[in-house]
Design a protein around this motif. Structure first.
Motif, PDB file in Angstrom:
ATOM      1  N   LYS A  27      28.388  13.965  34.182  1.00  0.00           N
ATOM      2  CA  LYS A  27      28.764  12.789  34.957  1.00  0.00           C
ATOM      3  C   LYS A  27      27.541  12.130  35.574  1.00  0.00           C
ATOM      4  O   LYS A  27      27.451  10.899  35.641  1.00  0.00           O
ATOM      5  N   ARG A  28      26.596  12.927  36.018  1.00  0.00           N
ATOM      6  CA  ARG A  28      25.367  12.371  36.570  1.00  0.00           C
ATOM      7  C   ARG A  28      24.548  11.674  35.491  1.00  0.00           C
ATOM      8  O   ARG A  28      23.934  10.634  35.732  1.00  0.00           O
ATOM      9  N   THR A  29      24.533  12.240  34.289  1.00  0.00           N
ATOM     10  CA  THR A  29      23.822  11.612  33.179  1.00  0.00           C
ATOM     11  C   THR A  29      24.464  10.278  32.825  1.00  0.00           C
ATOM     12  O   THR A  29      23.765   9.283  32.602  1.00  0.00           O
ATOM     13  N   ILE A  30      25.790  10.245  32.779  1.00  0.00           N
ATOM     14  CA  ILE A  30      26.497   9.003  32.484  1.00  0.00           C
ATOM     15  C   ILE A  30      26.219   7.955  33.560  1.00  0.00           C
ATOM     16  O   ILE A  30      25.950   6.788  33.257  1.00  0.00           O
ATOM     17  N   ALA A  31      26.229   8.373  34.808  1.00  0.00           N
ATOM     18  CA  ALA A  31      25.927   7.436  35.895  1.00  0.00           C
ATOM     19  C   ALA A  31      24.483   6.956  35.812  1.00  0.00           C
ATOM     20  O   ALA A  31      24.202   5.767  36.027  1.00  0.00           O
ATOM     21  N   GLY A  32      23.558   7.845  35.487  1.00  0.00           N
ATOM     22  CA  GLY A  32      22.153   7.462  35.366  1.00  0.00           C
ATOM     23  C   GLY A  32      21.921   6.477  34.233  1.00  0.00           C
ATOM     24  O   GLY A  32      21.165   5.511  34.382  1.00  0.00           O
ATOM     25  N   LEU A  33      22.575   6.707  33.092  1.00  0.00           N
ATOM     26  CA  LEU A  33      22.444   5.779  31.972  1.00  0.00           C
ATOM     27  C   LEU A  33      23.051   4.416  32.310  1.00  0.00           C
ATOM     28  O   LEU A  33      22.506   3.377  31.925  1.00  0.00           O
ATOM     29  N   SER A  34      24.161   4.426  33.026  1.00  0.00           N
ATOM     30  CA  SER A  34      24.767   3.161  33.447  1.00  0.00           C
ATOM     31  C   SER A  34      23.846   2.391  34.387  1.00  0.00           C
ATOM     32  O   SER A  34      23.679   1.174  34.256  1.00  0.00           O
ATOM     33  N   LEU A  35      23.236   3.094  35.323  1.00  0.00           N
ATOM     34  CA  LEU A  35      22.309   2.444  36.249  1.00  0.00           C
ATOM     35  C   LEU A  35      21.056   1.940  35.531  1.00  0.00           C
ATOM     36  O   LEU A  35      20.523   0.889  35.873  1.00  0.00           O
ATOM     37  N   TRP A  36      20.592   2.680  34.540  1.00  0.00           N
ATOM     38  CA  TRP A  36      19.434   2.251  33.763  1.00  0.00           C
ATOM     39  C   TRP A  36      19.748   0.948  33.036  1.00  0.00           C
ATOM     40  O   TRP A  36      18.943   0.033  33.002  1.00  0.00           O
ATOM     41  N   TRP A  37      20.950   0.870  32.458  1.00  0.00           N
ATOM     42  CA  TRP A  37      21.348  -0.353  31.761  1.00  0.00           C
ATOM     43  C   TRP A  37      21.457  -1.516  32.746  1.00  0.00           C
ATOM     44  O   TRP A  37      21.041  -2.630  32.428  1.00  0.00           O
ATOM     45  N   LEU A  38      22.003  -1.257  33.921  1.00  0.00           N
ATOM     46  CA  LEU A  38      22.132  -2.317  34.915  1.00  0.00           C
ATOM     47  C   LEU A  38      20.771  -2.780  35.437  1.00  0.00           C
ATOM     48  O   LEU A  38      20.611  -3.945  35.810  1.00  0.00           O
ATOM     49  N   ALA A  39      19.798  -1.892  35.473  1.00  0.00           N
ATOM     50  CA  ALA A  39      18.478  -2.247  35.996  1.00  0.00           C
ATOM     51  C   ALA A  39      17.565  -2.864  34.944  1.00  0.00           C
ATOM     52  O   ALA A  39      16.501  -3.381  35.285  1.00  0.00           O
ATOM     53  N   SER A  40      17.945  -2.855  33.682  1.00  0.00           N
ATOM     54  CA  SER A  40      17.057  -3.362  32.638  1.00  0.00           C
ATOM     55  C   SER A  40      16.751  -4.857  32.770  1.00  0.00           C
ATOM     56  O   SER A  40      15.609  -5.256  32.518  1.00  0.00           O
ATOM     57  N   PRO A  41      17.681  -5.739  33.169  1.00  0.00           N
ATOM     58  CA  PRO A  41      17.280  -7.138  33.372  1.00  0.00           C
ATOM     59  C   PRO A  41      16.248  -7.290  34.488  1.00  0.00           C
ATOM     60  O   PRO A  41      15.336  -8.121  34.384  1.00  0.00           O
ATOM     61  N   ILE A  42      16.361  -6.483  35.515  1.00  0.00           N
ATOM     62  CA  ILE A  42      15.387  -6.531  36.602  1.00  0.00           C
ATOM     63  C   ILE A  42      14.018  -6.096  36.085  1.00  0.00           C
ATOM     64  O   ILE A  42      12.994  -6.677  36.440  1.00  0.00           O
ATOM     65  N   ALA A  43      13.991  -5.084  35.215  1.00  0.00           N
ATOM     66  CA  ALA A  43      12.727  -4.631  34.636  1.00  0.00           C
ATOM     67  C   ALA A  43      12.099  -5.719  33.774  1.00  0.00           C
ATOM     68  O   ALA A  43      10.874  -5.918  33.800  1.00  0.00           O
ATOM     69  N   PHE A  44      12.923  -6.441  32.999  1.00  0.00           N
ATOM     70  CA  PHE A  44      12.399  -7.553  32.204  1.00  0.00           C
ATOM     71  C   PHE A  44      11.796  -8.638  33.092  1.00  0.00           C
ATOM     72  O   PHE A  44      10.711  -9.142  32.821  1.00  0.00           O
ATOM     73  N   ILE A  45      12.498  -9.006  34.138  1.00  0.00           N
ATOM     74  CA  ILE A  45      12.014 -10.059  35.030  1.00  0.00           C
ATOM     75  C   ILE A  45      10.725  -9.622  35.722  1.00  0.00           C
ATOM     76  O   ILE A  45       9.757 -10.388  35.792  1.00  0.00           O
ATOM     77  N   LEU A  46      10.700  -8.380  36.216  1.00  0.00           N
ATOM     78  CA  LEU A  46       9.483  -7.879  36.857  1.00  0.00           C
ATOM     79  C   LEU A  46       8.317  -7.798  35.875  1.00  0.00           C
ATOM     80  O   LEU A  46       7.172  -8.079  36.232  1.00  0.00           O
ATOM     81  N   SER A  47       8.601  -7.433  34.632  1.00  0.00           N
ATOM     82  CA  SER A  47       7.553  -7.382  33.616  1.00  0.00           C
ATOM     83  C   SER A  47       6.960  -8.769  33.389  1.00  0.00           C
ATOM     84  O   SER A  47       5.739  -8.918  33.282  1.00  0.00           O
ATOM     85  N   THR A  48       7.815  -9.768  33.334  1.00  0.00           N
ATOM     86  CA  THR A  48       7.329 -11.135  33.146  1.00  0.00           C
ATOM     87  C   THR A  48       6.529 -11.601  34.352  1.00  0.00           C
ATOM     88  O   THR A  48       5.445 -12.184  34.204  1.00  0.00           O
ATOM     89  N   VAL A  49       7.035 -11.336  35.534  1.00  0.00           N
ATOM     90  CA  VAL A  49       6.330 -11.759  36.749  1.00  0.00           C
ATOM     91  C   VAL A  49       4.976 -11.063  36.865  1.00  0.00           C
ATOM     92  O   VAL A  49       3.958 -11.703  37.148  1.00  0.00           O
ATOM     93  N   VAL A  50       4.947  -9.768  36.629  1.00  0.00           N
ATOM     94  CA  VAL A  50       3.689  -9.028  36.723  1.00  0.00           C
ATOM     95  C   VAL A  50       2.723  -9.484  35.643  1.00  0.00           C
ATOM     96  O   VAL A  50       1.523  -9.660  35.888  1.00  0.00           O
ATOM     97  N   GLY A  51       3.227  -9.721  34.439  1.00  0.00           N
ATOM     98  CA  GLY A  51       2.360 -10.156  33.345  1.00  0.00           C
ATOM     99  C   GLY A  51       1.788 -11.542  33.572  1.00  0.00           C
ATOM    100  O   GLY A  51       0.625 -11.807  33.243  1.00  0.00           O
TER     101      GLY A  51
END
Length: 129
Positions: A27-51
Motif C-alpha cells: 500500500k505504501r508503494t502504491i501511494a508512493g507511485l501515485s504521488l510520484w505521478w502527481l509530482a511529475s508535472p511539477i518536476a517538468f516545470i522546475l526542470s524548465t525553470v532551472v534550465g
C-alpha cells in the motif's frame, strides 16, 4: 455467570504477520507511485525553470535540471506501469482503476506533446529546413 458460547466469535486477522507487513508495504508503494505521478508535472516545470534560469551554465544547475527532467519522465511513464503491475499482482481493484486512468492520462499527454513538437518543428513558408 456469562456464557461464552453465546458471545460473538472474533478471530484474529487472517494471515501471518509477514503477510500483513507485505500488504502495508504494498500500500505504501502504491501511494508512493501515485504521488510520484502527481509530482511529475511539477518536476517538468522546475526542470524548465532551472534550465532557463541558469544562464552561466553552472554544472550543478545543469545536473539538477537533468535530474528533475528524468524524474518527471519516470513519473509519467514508469509510475503507472509499475503501479498497474503491483495492483494486478495484489488484486486491488481501486488501485488498478487508478493506475489505468493514470496511464491513459499519461498516454494522452505524451501524444499531445509529440503532436505539439511536430507542429513546433515545422518550417515556416519560404524557409529551407
Amino acid at each position: 455467570m456469562p456464557s461464552y458460547r453465546s458471545a460473538p466469535v472474533r478471530s484474529a486477522p487472517s494471515g501471518s504477520p509477514r503477510a500483513l507487513s507485505v500488504s502495508v508495504s504494498a500500500k505504501r508503494t502504491i501511494a508512493g507511485l501515485s504521488l510520484w505521478w502527481l509530482a511529475s508535472p511539477i518536476a517538468f516545470i522546475l526542470s524548465t525553470v532551472v534550465g532557463l534560469n541558469s544562464r552561466d551554465r553552472d554544472p550543478f544547475w545543469e545536473v539538477a535540471s537533468a535530474v528533475l527532467l528524468w524524474s518527471g519522465i519516470g513519473g509519467v511513464v514508469v509510475a503507472p506501469a509499475v503501479g498497474l503491475l503491483i495492483a494486478f499482482r495484489l488484486r486491488q481493484r481501486p488501485a488498478r482503476r487508478r493506475f489505468a486512468i493514470m496511464g491513459t492520462v499519461s498516454l494522452a499527454v505524451c501524444a499531445l506533446a509529440l503532436l505539439f513538437w511536430e507542429f513546433a518543428m515545422e518550417c515556416a513558408p519560404g524557409q529551407a529546413c
